[in-house]
Design a protein around this motif. Sequence first.
Motif, mmCIF file in Angstrom:
data_model
loop_
_atom_site.group_PDB
_atom_site.id
_atom_site.type_symbol
_atom_site.label_atom_id
_atom_site.label_comp_id
_atom_site.label_asym_id
_atom_site.label_seq_id
_atom_site.Cartn_x
_atom_site.Cartn_y
_atom_site.Cartn_z
ATOM 1 N N HIS A 175 0.863 7.275 -6.439
ATOM 2 C CA HIS A 175 -0.300 8.145 -6.624
ATOM 3 C C HIS A 175 -0.024 9.560 -6.148
ATOM 4 O O HIS A 175 -0.408 10.534 -6.795
ATOM 5 N N GLN A 176 0.659 9.683 -5.025
ATOM 6 C CA GLN A 176 1.007 11.005 -4.504
ATOM 7 C C GLN A 176 1.961 11.720 -5.463
ATOM 8 O O GLN A 176 1.808 12.910 -5.739
ATOM 9 N N GLN B 4 0.632 4.137 -2.756
ATOM 10 C CA GLN B 4 0.300 5.499 -2.342
ATOM 11 C C GLN B 4 1.384 6.487 -2.753
ATOM 12 O O GLN B 4 1.079 7.610 -3.156
ATOM 13 N N VAL C 95 0.843 -1.192 0.000
ATOM 14 C CA VAL C 95 0.000 0.000 0.000
ATOM 15 C C VAL C 95 0.882 1.246 0.000
ATOM 16 O O VAL C 95 0.607 2.213 -0.702
ATOM 17 N N ALA C 96 1.959 1.218 0.757
ATOM 18 C CA ALA C 96 2.852 2.374 0.838
ATOM 19 C C ALA C 96 3.446 2.721 -0.524
ATOM 20 O O ALA C 96 3.514 3.901 -0.899
#
Length: 68
Positions: free
Chosen positions: A35-36, A32, A28-29
Motif C-alpha cells: 500500500h505504501q 502495508q 500486515v507488514a
Amino acid sequence: MSDIEYPSDLVELESAAWAEIQAGRLTVATAQAVHQGIAEFVARDDVTATRLDVEMGLKRAVRHPADA
C-alpha cells in the motif's frame, strides 16, 4: 490500466504479497509495504492514474501476467 509501467520494486512487493496470500500467511507488514509503495507511486508527478487503477492493474499484472 495496461498502459501503466510499474517499477520493478513495486512489482516485487506485490509478488511477495501474492505469494504470502497463496500460502495463507499474508502479514500486515507486507500488505502495508504494498500500500505504501502504491501511494508513493501515485504521488509521483508523472502518474495520472488513480490509486485504485494502479492497485487493480498491479494485481492483474502480477496475478494474471498473460492478461496484462
